[in-house]
Design a protein around this motif. Structure first.
Motif, PDB file in Angstrom:
ATOM      1  N   ILE A 173       0.829  -1.217   0.000  1.00 27.24           N
ATOM      2  CA  ILE A 173       0.000   0.000   0.000  1.00 27.24           C
ATOM      3  C   ILE A 173       0.859   1.260   0.000  1.00 27.24           C
ATOM      4  O   ILE A 173       0.655   2.170  -0.824  1.00 27.24           O
ATOM      5  N   LEU A 174       1.834   1.335   0.883  1.00 29.72           N
ATOM      6  CA  LEU A 174       2.641   2.543   0.997  1.00 29.72           C
ATOM      7  C   LEU A 174       3.525   2.755  -0.239  1.00 29.72           C
ATOM      8  O   LEU A 174       3.662   3.882  -0.725  1.00 29.72           O
ATOM      9  N   ALA A 175       4.113   1.664  -0.755  1.00 23.16           N
ATOM     10  CA  ALA A 175       4.978   1.794  -1.931  1.00 23.16           C
ATOM     11  C   ALA A 175       4.172   2.175  -3.159  1.00 23.16           C
ATOM     12  O   ALA A 175       4.620   2.988  -3.988  1.00 23.16           O
ATOM     13  N   ALA A 176       2.978   1.591  -3.319  1.00 27.14           N
ATOM     14  CA  ALA A 176       2.135   1.930  -4.470  1.00 27.14           C
ATOM     15  C   ALA A 176       1.710   3.393  -4.420  1.00 27.14           C
ATOM     16  O   ALA A 176       1.739   4.101  -5.442  1.00 27.14           O
ATOM     17  N   MET A 177       1.319   3.873  -3.256  1.00 28.92           N
ATOM     18  CA  MET A 177       0.923   5.276  -3.116  1.00 28.92           C
ATOM     19  C   MET A 177       2.107   6.209  -3.363  1.00 28.92           C
ATOM     20  O   MET A 177       1.977   7.241  -4.031  1.00 28.92           O
ATOM     21  N   THR A 178       3.276   5.836  -2.843  1.00 29.75           N
ATOM     22  CA  THR A 178       4.476   6.654  -3.039  1.00 29.75           C
ATOM     23  C   THR A 178       4.849   6.740  -4.509  1.00 29.75           C
ATOM     24  O   THR A 178       5.118   7.823  -5.040  1.00 29.75           O
ATOM     25  N   LEU A 202      -7.803   8.558 -17.106  1.00 31.37           N
ATOM     26  CA  LEU A 202      -8.663   7.772 -16.226  1.00 31.37           C
ATOM     27  C   LEU A 202      -8.806   8.443 -14.858  1.00 31.37           C
ATOM     28  O   LEU A 202      -9.903   8.507 -14.289  1.00 31.37           O
ATOM     29  N   GLU A 203      -7.721   8.953 -14.345  1.00 36.77           N
ATOM     30  CA  GLU A 203      -7.757   9.634 -13.058  1.00 36.77           C
ATOM     31  C   GLU A 203      -8.501  10.971 -13.162  1.00 36.77           C
ATOM     32  O   GLU A 203      -9.223  11.356 -12.230  1.00 36.77           O
ATOM     33  N   PHE A 223      -7.733   9.764  -2.500  1.00 36.19           N
ATOM     34  CA  PHE A 223      -7.725   8.393  -2.000  1.00 36.19           C
ATOM     35  C   PHE A 223      -8.680   7.506  -2.792  1.00 36.19           C
ATOM     36  O   PHE A 223      -8.362   6.351  -3.110  1.00 36.19           O
ATOM     37  N   GLN A 224      -9.850   8.010  -3.133  1.00 41.61           N
ATOM     38  CA  GLN A 224     -10.799   7.235  -3.924  1.00 41.61           C
ATOM     39  C   GLN A 224     -10.254   6.958  -5.317  1.00 41.61           C
ATOM     40  O   GLN A 224     -10.416   5.856  -5.850  1.00 41.61           O
ATOM     41  N   ILE A 273      -9.401   3.331  -8.826  1.00 44.94           N
ATOM     42  CA  ILE A 273      -8.983   3.387 -10.235  1.00 44.94           C
ATOM     43  C   ILE A 273      -7.572   2.852 -10.438  1.00 44.94           C
ATOM     44  O   ILE A 273      -7.343   1.944 -11.242  1.00 44.94           O
ATOM     45  N   VAL A 274      -6.614   3.414  -9.711  1.00 49.52           N
ATOM     46  CA  VAL A 274      -5.205   3.114  -9.960  1.00 49.52           C
ATOM     47  C   VAL A 274      -4.795   1.764  -9.373  1.00 49.52           C
ATOM     48  O   VAL A 274      -4.243   0.912 -10.079  1.00 49.52           O
TER      49      VAL A 274
END
Length: 278
Positions: A83-88, A171-172, A183-184, A189-190
């Motif tokens: 989760i953290l790596a994907a968001m980063t 898309l975003e 966050f949504q 989506i991502v």
């Protein structure tokens, strides 16, 4: 001529596979032998196949307790890393400025630093945090999880960063127009589109964290907090080594990873194919 060449290549592939699987054969075969049989002929099959030594190994290494500790450490570490790596990585790709590029290159650069050069300063820092800030970082599963997240983040960010570049920004933007916040947009989506990379990261980190011995040996000293790799060390005494029990313990250690890999291998193929096409 082509048939002979194909036959020789196939024969070479079989020999290479046999050579690669030979250590696994040694471990499994000798896990069923008593000590006399093991020292008599290490390559021969056992006189009888009995799970007696597996029962003794499970009891000596407290397998269920160690399995639970390894499961908790591996599961929570991987969940946080993903989760953290994907968001980063997503923010580093979408916020394309000098700071983002420097930060990404810092993540990549840390992958080149051997852990052995960091382990003593790391333990000193974690000891300082424990003694000064009174945050238990040593001899706790939470501290081990925290360190796993730190050491696993770089590779995960690197893998996600390359895949996110192939996701259209439109898309975003469409999700934002429909009323989604950051966050949504990410989680609806991502993140679902990152499934091939996510599975790859999970598999690599499961193999690493589940089998890791060095970092847990530095962090954990209490017997009830030992992970499976630490518990296998109980077979290696100062004067004697119980090789047959050690082989049984090692077999028990690798079985969960093999099962997980077999269940997830189709996703690896999809991930490689998706990355090749994009």
């Amino acid at each position: 001529m082509n048939k002979i060449k194909k036959f020789l290549l196939n024969l070479l592939a079989v020999l290479v596979c046999a050579l690669y699987l030979f250590p696994i054969y040694i471990v499994i075969v000798n896990s069923f032998k008593n000590r006399a049989e093991l020292y008599e002929d290490m390559l021969a099959l056992p006189s009888k196949f009995s799970f007696e030594f597996y029962e003794k190994a499970m009891k000596k290494m407290e397998f269920l307790k160690a399995f639970g500790n390894s499961f908790i450490v591996t599961g929570i570490s991987i969940l946080c890393i993903v989760i953290l790596a994907a968001m980063t990585a997503w923010m580093l790709v979408r916020v394309d400025n000098m700071f983002s590029r420097i930060l990404f290159m810092t993540f990549v650069a840390t992958m080149l630093i051997p852990f052995q050069t960091l382990m003593m300063p790391l333990m000193q820092v974690m000891g300082w945090i424990r003694d000064t800030l009174h945050i238990p970082m040593i001899d706790t599963l939470g501290g081990l999880i925290y360190m796993n997240i730190g050491f696993g983040a770089s590779m995960a960010v690197f893998l996600y960063h390359g895949f996110i570049k192939s996701i259209p920004v439109s898309l975003e933007e469409a999700a934002t127009i429909d009323g989604c916040n950051k966050f949504q947009t990410f989680f609806k989506i991502v993140f679902p589109m990152l499934k091939p990379t996510t599975v790859t990261v999970i598999i690599l980190d499961v193999i690493w964290i589940w089998n890791d011995y060095l970092l847990p040996s530095l962090v954990i000293s209490q017997k009830n907090l030992r992970t499976i790799p630490l518990s296998t060390a109980s077979f290696f005494g100062q004067f004697t080594i119980q090789w047959n029990l050690a082989m049984a313990g090692l077999t028990l250690t690798i079985i969960p990873v093999i099962i997980f890999y077999l269940l997830a291998q189709k996703h690896i193929i999809k991930g490689v194919a998706a990355g090749a096409v994009k």
